[in-house]
Design a protein around this motif. Structure first.
Motif, PDB file in Angstrom:
ATOM      1  N   VAL A  46       0.845  -1.193   0.000  1.00 26.87           N
ATOM      2  CA  VAL A  46       0.000   0.000   0.000  1.00 26.87           C
ATOM      3  C   VAL A  46       0.885   1.249   0.000  1.00 26.87           C
ATOM      4  CG1 VAL A  46      -1.770   1.277   1.271  1.00 26.87           C
ATOM      5  CG2 VAL A  46      -1.879  -1.213   1.153  1.00 26.87           C
ATOM      6  N   GLY A  47       1.975   1.203   0.742  1.00 20.01           N
ATOM      7  CA  GLY A  47       2.933   2.306   0.740  1.00 20.01           C
ATOM      8  C   GLY A  47       3.513   2.543  -0.638  1.00 20.01           C
ATOM      9  N   GLU A  48       3.781   1.468  -1.348  1.00 18.41           N
ATOM     10  CA  GLU A  48       4.285   1.590  -2.717  1.00 18.41           C
ATOM     11  C   GLU A  48       3.252   2.279  -3.602  1.00 18.41           C
ATOM     12  OE1 GLU A  48       5.413  -2.250  -4.161  1.00 18.41           O
ATOM     13  OE2 GLU A  48       6.928  -2.526  -2.611  1.00 18.41           O
ATOM     14  N   GLN A  49       1.990   1.898  -3.436  1.00 19.40           N
ATOM     15  CA  GLN A  49       0.915   2.518  -4.223  1.00 19.40           C
ATOM     16  C   GLN A  49       0.800   4.007  -3.892  1.00 19.40           C
ATOM     17  OE1 GLN A  49      -0.814   1.407  -6.716  1.00 19.40           O
ATOM     18  NE2 GLN A  49      -2.290   3.059  -6.891  1.00 19.40           N
ATOM     19  N   LEU A  50       0.919   4.340  -2.616  1.00 16.15           N
ATOM     20  CA  LEU A  50       0.852   5.749  -2.217  1.00 16.15           C
ATOM     21  C   LEU A  50       2.032   6.544  -2.780  1.00 16.15           C
ATOM     22  CD1 LEU A  50      -0.364   5.367   1.456  1.00 16.15           C
ATOM     23  CD2 LEU A  50      -1.655   6.310  -0.474  1.00 16.15           C
ATOM     24  N   GLN A  51       3.197   5.939  -2.827  1.00 15.94           N
ATOM     25  CA  GLN A  51       4.354   6.614  -3.420  1.00 15.94           C
ATOM     26  C   GLN A  51       4.117   6.868  -4.908  1.00 15.94           C
ATOM     27  OE1 GLN A  51       8.259   5.035  -2.489  1.00 15.94           O
ATOM     28  NE2 GLN A  51       7.484   4.271  -0.531  1.00 15.94           N
ATOM     29  N   PHE A  52       3.556   5.887  -5.591  1.00 18.30           N
ATOM     30  CA  PHE A  52       3.232   6.051  -7.009  1.00 18.30           C
ATOM     31  C   PHE A  52       2.247   7.203  -7.203  1.00 18.30           C
ATOM     32  CE2 PHE A  52       0.190   5.191 -10.419  1.00 18.30           C
ATOM     33  CZ  PHE A  52       1.034   5.245 -11.517  1.00 18.30           C
ATOM     34  N   LEU A  53       1.204   7.229  -6.374  1.00 21.92           N
ATOM     35  CA  LEU A  53       0.212   8.291  -6.493  1.00 21.92           C
ATOM     36  C   LEU A  53       0.818   9.651  -6.167  1.00 21.92           C
ATOM     37  CD1 LEU A  53      -2.844   6.487  -4.882  1.00 21.92           C
ATOM     38  CD2 LEU A  53      -2.569   7.107  -7.293  1.00 21.92           C
ATOM     39  N   GLY A  54       1.736   9.692  -5.219  1.00 26.57           N
ATOM     40  CA  GLY A  54       2.427  10.938  -4.905  1.00 26.57           C
ATOM     41  C   GLY A  54       3.244  11.432  -6.078  1.00 26.57           C
ATOM     42  N   GLU A  55       3.897  10.518  -6.768  1.00 28.37           N
ATOM     43  CA  GLU A  55       4.669  10.894  -7.950  1.00 28.37           C
ATOM     44  C   GLU A  55       3.742  11.409  -9.057  1.00 28.37           C
ATOM     45  OE1 GLU A  55       6.956   7.437  -8.933  1.00 28.37           O
ATOM     46  OE2 GLU A  55       8.147   7.576  -7.092  1.00 28.37           O
ATOM     47  N   GLU A  56       2.585  10.770  -9.201  1.00 30.10           N
ATOM     48  CA  GLU A  56       1.607  11.231 -10.187  1.00 30.10           C
ATOM     49  C   GLU A  56       1.107  12.629  -9.835  1.00 30.10           C
ATOM     50  OE1 GLU A  56       0.592   9.692 -13.120  1.00 30.10           O
ATOM     51  OE2 GLU A  56       2.326   8.457 -12.612  1.00 30.10           O
ATOM     52  N   LEU A  57       0.902  12.878  -8.563  1.00 30.78           N
ATOM     53  CA  LEU A  57       0.463  14.199  -8.124  1.00 30.78           C
ATOM     54  C   LEU A  57       1.523  15.257  -8.435  1.00 30.78           C
ATOM     55  CD1 LEU A  57      -1.701  15.874  -6.694  1.00 30.78           C
ATOM     56  CD2 LEU A  57      -0.621  15.278  -4.529  1.00 30.78           C
ATOM     57  N   LEU A  58       2.778  14.921  -8.205  1.00 26.24           N
ATOM     58  CA  LEU A  58       3.859  15.863  -8.530  1.00 26.24           C
ATOM     59  C   LEU A  58       3.896  16.167 -10.024  1.00 26.24           C
ATOM     60  CD1 LEU A  58       6.738  14.616  -6.233  1.00 26.24           C
ATOM     61  CD2 LEU A  58       5.406  16.721  -6.005  1.00 26.24           C
ATOM     62  N   LYS A  59       3.669  15.151 -10.842  1.00 34.24           N
ATOM     63  CA  LYS A  59       3.648  15.369 -12.298  1.00 34.24           C
ATOM     64  C   LYS A  59       2.534  16.338 -12.680  1.00 34.24           C
ATOM     65  CE  LYS A  59       5.404  10.795 -13.524  1.00 34.24           C
ATOM     66  NZ  LYS A  59       5.013   9.494 -14.108  1.00 34.24           N
ATOM     67  N   VAL A  60       1.366  16.147 -12.069  1.00 33.16           N
ATOM     68  CA  VAL A  60       0.216  17.008 -12.381  1.00 33.16           C
ATOM     69  C   VAL A  60       0.498  18.441 -11.934  1.00 33.16           C
ATOM     70  CG1 VAL A  60      -2.199  17.450 -11.786  1.00 33.16           C
ATOM     71  CG2 VAL A  60      -1.459  15.122 -12.285  1.00 33.16           C
ATOM     72  N   LEU A  61       1.124  18.599 -10.782  1.00 34.78           N
ATOM     73  CA  LEU A  61       1.407  19.932 -10.260  1.00 34.78           C
ATOM     74  C   LEU A  61       2.468  20.647 -11.072  1.00 34.78           C
ATOM     75  CD1 LEU A  61       1.326  19.230  -6.422  1.00 34.78           C
ATOM     76  CD2 LEU A  61      -0.449  20.290  -7.822  1.00 34.78           C
ATOM     77  N   ASP A  62       3.368  19.898 -11.703  1.00 36.86           N
ATOM     78  CA  ASP A  62       4.431  20.499 -12.513  1.00 36.86           C
ATOM     79  C   ASP A  62       3.919  21.004 -13.857  1.00 36.86           C
ATOM     80  OD1 ASP A  62       6.375  20.195 -10.597  1.00 36.86           O
ATOM     81  OD2 ASP A  62       7.115  18.295 -11.402  1.00 36.86           O
ATOM     82  N   GLU A  63       2.761  20.514 -14.271  1.00 42.52           N
ATOM     83  CA  GLU A  63       2.238  20.914 -15.586  1.00 42.52           C
ATOM     84  C   GLU A  63       1.707  22.311 -15.602  1.00 42.52           C
ATOM     85  OE1 GLU A  63      -0.639  17.927 -16.525  1.00 42.52           O
ATOM     86  OE2 GLU A  63       0.878  16.485 -17.049  1.00 42.52           O
TER      87      GLU A  63
END
Length: 63
Positions: A46-63
């Motif tokens: 679950v922690g791995e999934q949360l890390q993935f989602l955090g990375e996706e959030l960073l990508k969205v915020l960088d756009e």
């Protein structure tokens, strides 16, 4: 994905899996809060999934 959908998914995952996690409760007693947190980051799926989602959030915020 957009910012809101990623954040909702993060909330759902933590509500479903992390809020009442028996493993984290036990680890907090034996290893302390930081030891339990380390387990979540390094070994929990679950922690791995949360890390993935955090990375996706960073990508969205960088756009």
């Amino acid at each position: 994905m957009n910012k809101v959908s990623v954040m909702k998914e993060i909330d759902e995952v933590t509500d479903i899996y992390c809020t009442e996690c028996l493993v984290i409760r036990d680890l907090r007693k034996t290893r302390g809060k930081s030891g339990a947190h380390r387990f979540c980051i390094e070994q929990c799926t679950v922690g791995e999934q949360l890390q993935f989602l955090g990375e996706e959030l960073l990508k969205v915020l960088d756009e």
